[in-house]
Design a protein around this motif. Structure first.
Motif, PDB file in Angstrom:
ATOM      1  N   VAL A 144      11.193   0.689  -2.405  1.00 47.04           N
ATOM      2  CA  VAL A 144       9.870   0.998  -1.880  1.00 47.04           C
ATOM      3  C   VAL A 144       8.918   1.194  -3.049  1.00 47.04           C
ATOM      4  O   VAL A 144       9.309   1.680  -4.111  1.00 47.04           O
ATOM      5  N   ARG A 145       7.672   0.808  -2.852  1.00 47.43           N
ATOM      6  CA  ARG A 145       6.630   1.130  -3.820  1.00 47.43           C
ATOM      7  C   ARG A 145       5.326   1.389  -3.072  1.00 47.43           C
ATOM      8  O   ARG A 145       4.926   0.591  -2.238  1.00 47.43           O
ATOM      9  N   GLY A 146       4.714   2.512  -3.371  1.00 45.41           N
ATOM     10  CA  GLY A 146       3.462   2.860  -2.714  1.00 45.41           C
ATOM     11  C   GLY A 146       3.600   3.089  -1.225  1.00 45.41           C
ATOM     12  O   GLY A 146       2.619   3.001  -0.486  1.00 45.41           O
ATOM     13  N   GLY A 147       4.811   3.391  -0.772  1.00 47.56           N
ATOM     14  CA  GLY A 147       5.032   3.595   0.646  1.00 47.56           C
ATOM     15  C   GLY A 147       5.296   2.322   1.418  1.00 47.56           C
ATOM     16  O   GLY A 147       5.460   2.369   2.637  1.00 47.56           O
ATOM     17  N   PHE A 148       5.373   1.184   0.731  1.00 55.18           N
ATOM     18  CA  PHE A 148       5.641  -0.105   1.368  1.00 55.18           C
ATOM     19  C   PHE A 148       7.002  -0.632   0.920  1.00 55.18           C
ATOM     20  O   PHE A 148       7.306  -0.601  -0.284  1.00 55.18           O
ATOM     21  N   PRO A 149       7.821  -1.130   1.846  1.00 49.45           N
ATOM     22  CA  PRO A 149       9.058  -1.793   1.431  1.00 49.45           C
ATOM     23  C   PRO A 149       8.759  -2.976   0.523  1.00 49.45           C
ATOM     24  O   PRO A 149       7.840  -3.763   0.791  1.00 49.45           O
TER      25      PRO A 149
ATOM     26  N   GLU B 283       1.390  10.616 -13.891  1.00 48.32           N
ATOM     27  CA  GLU B 283       2.569  10.064 -13.242  1.00 48.32           C
ATOM     28  C   GLU B 283       2.606  10.491 -11.774  1.00 48.32           C
ATOM     29  O   GLU B 283       1.988  11.467 -11.369  1.00 48.32           O
ATOM     30  N   GLY B 284       3.357   9.740 -10.990  1.00 48.76           N
ATOM     31  CA  GLY B 284       3.623  10.167  -9.621  1.00 48.76           C
ATOM     32  C   GLY B 284       2.531   9.892  -8.619  1.00 48.76           C
ATOM     33  O   GLY B 284       2.514  10.503  -7.546  1.00 48.76           O
ATOM     34  N   SER B 285       1.597   8.999  -8.918  1.00 53.50           N
ATOM     35  CA  SER B 285       0.579   8.656  -7.931  1.00 53.50           C
ATOM     36  C   SER B 285       1.240   8.053  -6.701  1.00 53.50           C
ATOM     37  O   SER B 285       2.122   7.203  -6.800  1.00 53.50           O
TER      38      SER B 285
ATOM     39  N   VAL C 210       0.997   1.559 -17.686  1.00 50.95           N
ATOM     40  CA  VAL C 210      -0.048   0.911 -16.878  1.00 50.95           C
ATOM     41  C   VAL C 210      -0.094   1.519 -15.480  1.00 50.95           C
ATOM     42  O   VAL C 210      -1.170   1.762 -14.921  1.00 50.95           O
ATOM     43  N   LEU C 211       1.068   1.779 -14.899  1.00 48.10           N
ATOM     44  CA  LEU C 211       1.116   2.396 -13.574  1.00 48.10           C
ATOM     45  C   LEU C 211       0.437   3.758 -13.581  1.00 48.10           C
ATOM     46  O   LEU C 211      -0.226   4.133 -12.601  1.00 48.10           O
ATOM     47  N   ASP C 212       0.585   4.477 -14.693  1.00 47.08           N
ATOM     48  CA  ASP C 212      -0.059   5.786 -14.797  1.00 47.08           C
ATOM     49  C   ASP C 212      -1.578   5.681 -14.847  1.00 47.08           C
ATOM     50  O   ASP C 212      -2.281   6.676 -14.606  1.00 47.08           O
ATOM     51  N   LEU C 213      -2.098   4.498 -15.142  1.00 44.16           N
ATOM     52  CA  LEU C 213      -3.543   4.272 -15.151  1.00 44.16           C
ATOM     53  C   LEU C 213      -4.055   3.757 -13.813  1.00 44.16           C
ATOM     54  O   LEU C 213      -5.057   4.244 -13.288  1.00 44.16           O
ATOM     55  N   ILE C 214      -3.364   2.745 -13.271  1.00 42.50           N
ATOM     56  CA  ILE C 214      -3.897   2.089 -12.068  1.00 42.50           C
ATOM     57  C   ILE C 214      -3.688   2.931 -10.812  1.00 42.50           C
ATOM     58  O   ILE C 214      -4.449   2.784  -9.843  1.00 42.50           O
ATOM     59  N   GLY C 215      -2.690   3.842 -10.806  1.00 39.23           N
ATOM     60  CA  GLY C 215      -2.516   4.724  -9.656  1.00 39.23           C
ATOM     61  C   GLY C 215      -3.711   5.644  -9.470  1.00 39.23           C
ATOM     62  O   GLY C 215      -4.333   5.663  -8.396  1.00 39.23           O
TER      63      GLY C 215
ATOM     64  N   GLY D 238     -11.467  -1.669  -7.298  1.00 36.88           N
ATOM     65  CA  GLY D 238     -10.591  -0.684  -7.928  1.00 36.88           C
ATOM     66  C   GLY D 238      -9.197  -0.650  -7.335  1.00 36.88           C
ATOM     67  O   GLY D 238      -8.261  -0.180  -7.980  1.00 36.88           O
ATOM     68  N   ALA D 239      -9.055  -1.173  -6.126  1.00 38.36           N
ATOM     69  CA  ALA D 239      -7.740  -1.201  -5.480  1.00 38.36           C
ATOM     70  C   ALA D 239      -6.884  -2.369  -5.940  1.00 38.36           C
ATOM     71  O   ALA D 239      -5.648  -2.327  -5.776  1.00 38.36           O
ATOM     72  N   GLN D 240      -7.488  -3.416  -6.508  1.00 42.80           N
ATOM     73  CA  GLN D 240      -6.740  -4.645  -6.767  1.00 42.80           C
ATOM     74  C   GLN D 240      -5.576  -4.510  -7.746  1.00 42.80           C
ATOM     75  O   GLN D 240      -4.515  -5.106  -7.530  1.00 42.80           O
ATOM     76  N   PRO D 241      -5.690  -3.750  -8.833  1.00 40.18           N
ATOM     77  CA  PRO D 241      -4.518  -3.627  -9.713  1.00 40.18           C
ATOM     78  C   PRO D 241      -3.277  -3.125  -8.991  1.00 40.18           C
ATOM     79  O   PRO D 241      -2.163  -3.561  -9.287  1.00 40.18           O
ATOM     80  N   VAL D 242      -3.456  -2.208  -8.034  1.00 40.59           N
ATOM     81  CA  VAL D 242      -2.328  -1.704  -7.253  1.00 40.59           C
ATOM     82  C   VAL D 242      -1.996  -2.645  -6.099  1.00 40.59           C
ATOM     83  O   VAL D 242      -0.832  -2.972  -5.853  1.00 40.59           O
ATOM     84  N   ALA D 243      -3.026  -3.087  -5.377  1.00 45.29           N
ATOM     85  CA  ALA D 243      -2.806  -3.898  -4.175  1.00 45.29           C
ATOM     86  C   ALA D 243      -2.071  -5.198  -4.485  1.00 45.29           C
ATOM     87  O   ALA D 243      -1.179  -5.618  -3.730  1.00 45.29           O
ATOM     88  N   LEU D 244      -2.408  -5.844  -5.580  1.00 42.42           N
ATOM     89  CA  LEU D 244      -1.756  -7.106  -5.930  1.00 42.42           C
ATOM     90  C   LEU D 244      -0.302  -6.896  -6.334  1.00 42.42           C
ATOM     91  O   LEU D 244       0.555  -7.755  -6.078  1.00 42.42           O
ATOM     92  N   VAL D 245      -0.007  -5.750  -6.947  1.00 43.62           N
ATOM     93  CA  VAL D 245       1.381  -5.438  -7.280  1.00 43.62           C
ATOM     94  C   VAL D 245       2.177  -5.161  -6.005  1.00 43.62           C
ATOM     95  O   VAL D 245       3.283  -5.684  -5.811  1.00 43.62           O
TER      96      VAL D 245
END
Length: 382
Positions: free
Chosen positions: A44-49, A163-165, A263-268, A244-251
């Motif tokens: 899971v990532r971001g609450g999505f399988p 961390e932990g976003s 990078v995750l610690d920044l885009i979260g 602002g959502a795209q760095p996370v949404a595309l991942v």
């Protein structure tokens, strides 16, 4: 501005904009909450399988772009806006009496929220709103400058790399989300409830303070005076939130590979910070639509009226969602968390929201408030 009416405002006297925004955003709340029940036993990532079909990935992109981290700040903004409205209607009553009134309201929100969180949905936000209002009963009398400075401070703190976003977290639903039996409700959920209720206000303080500031100016209720401000807020807030959502949404959608931890610690936090602006933009955009309907001089259509009715009964509609999630996802009930996908869960969320809108419309046609709105008003205004 003072007011001679200190009780709850009549339904017929409410402004269309805030109610329409609440009614529409209840759909986004449903979409934001339900996907977190999925993915038990898998990545899971971001609450999505992580695994899923192309349709699932497309729905993931839509929700992470337009919903997650955007709907809740808008409700936080409207919460603060509503508190300002309550205070304004108290006129020249002593501050001590106004604080007591707000504390009574906070108490019933905490009580209902704890019951909902314990028995139905552990992520309930009503108790968090109650805790926020306990402190807010003092904050409502602050000068505008301090409201804005404090809001800016919380915005910056939540935007700092960390961390932990939740938007990039790999945490899967645990026993507090999906209790294996009745005993787990009392052993696993209290800790989760305490975390949401006590730490949640830190993330909602910024939009709530901005809502309090905007409520003093009746930003969502004065079409002629505030139109330019609303247009500017919508024109800036919504596009910034989408970008602002795209760095996370595309991942999350599987379009881009998962970057390194730094990078995750920044885009979260970026996803969360731009979501606050998006929440304000959504509120402004829906209010502009409502104002345009009101300028036509005609009563709202059936759909708009039903959405506004849901907004007027948003607490009841929100709690109905909690009951639905408990019934559908709880392992010792229907236990569908392992069989539904991101796409089918989004359809379920939409159906539950639509059902609550129909119910609210039926209550409105009979001239009745929602039962939980009645409870809050009776406790608040005695």
């Amino acid at each position: 501005m003072t007011s001679t009416s200190t009780g709850p405002i009549a339904l017929s006297a409410r402004a269309l904009g805030p109610d329409l925004a609440r009614g529409w955003m209840l759909l986004f709340i449903a979409l934001a909450n339900t996907h977190y029940f999925l993915g038990a036993g898998e990545a899971v990532r971001g609450g999505f399988p992580v695994a899923g079909s192309a349709l699932d990935h497309a729905v993931t992109w839509v929700i992470s772009t337009f919903v997650d981290g955007r709907a809740f700040p808008m409700f936080g903004f409207l919460f603060g806006y509503g508190v300002a409205h309550i205070v304004r209607r108290q006129g020249d009553r002593p501050r001590r009496e106004v604080r007591h009134l707000l504390w009574r309201r906070a108490g019933v929100l905490i009580a209902v929220g704890l019951v909902d969180g314990l028995f139905f949905y552990v992520g309930d936000i009503l108790a968090m709103y109650g805790v926020l209002l306990l402190v807010g009963a003092w904050v409502v009398f602050w000068h505008d400058r301090w409201l804005l400075v404090t809001a800016a401070l919380f915005f910056v703190l939540n935007a700092l790399p960390s961390e932990g976003s939740s938007s990039v977290s790999t945490d899967r639903p645990d026993s507090s989300m999906l209790p294996p039996d009745l005993a787990a409700l009392f052993t696993d959920r209290p800790i989760g409830l305490a975390i949401v209720a006590l730490l949640g206000p830190l993330g909602f303080a910024c939009p709530a303070l901005l809502g309090l500031w905007a409520g003093r100016r009746r930003l969502l209720e004065r079409p002629t005076e505030t139109r330019r401000a609303l247009v500017a807020i919508a024109a800036v807030g919504v596009p910034v939130a989408v970008l602002g959502a795209q760095p996370v949404a595309l991942v999350l959608a599987g379009v881009r590979e998962v970057p390194g931890a730094d990078v995750l610690d920044l885009i979260g936090p970026l996803h969360a910070a731009t979501g606050v602006l998006g929440g304000l933009g959504y509120a402004a955009l829906v209010t502009l639509v409502a104002q345009r309907l009101e300028r036509r001089g005609r009563s709202p259509g059936r759909v708009v009226g039903a959405l506004a009715a849901a907004g007027q009964r948003s607490m009841t509609c929100y709690l109905l969602q909690s009951v639905a999630w408990a019934l559908v996802f709880t392992p010792f009930l229907l236990d569908l968390s392992g069989r539904l996908t991101v796409a089918t869960t989004a359809l379920l969320a939409t159906a539950v929201w639509a059902g609550s809108v129909v119910l609210a419309d039926g209550l409105a046609r009979r001239g009745r408030r929602g039962p939980f709105e009645v409870l809050v008003r009776r406790v608040t205004y005695r």
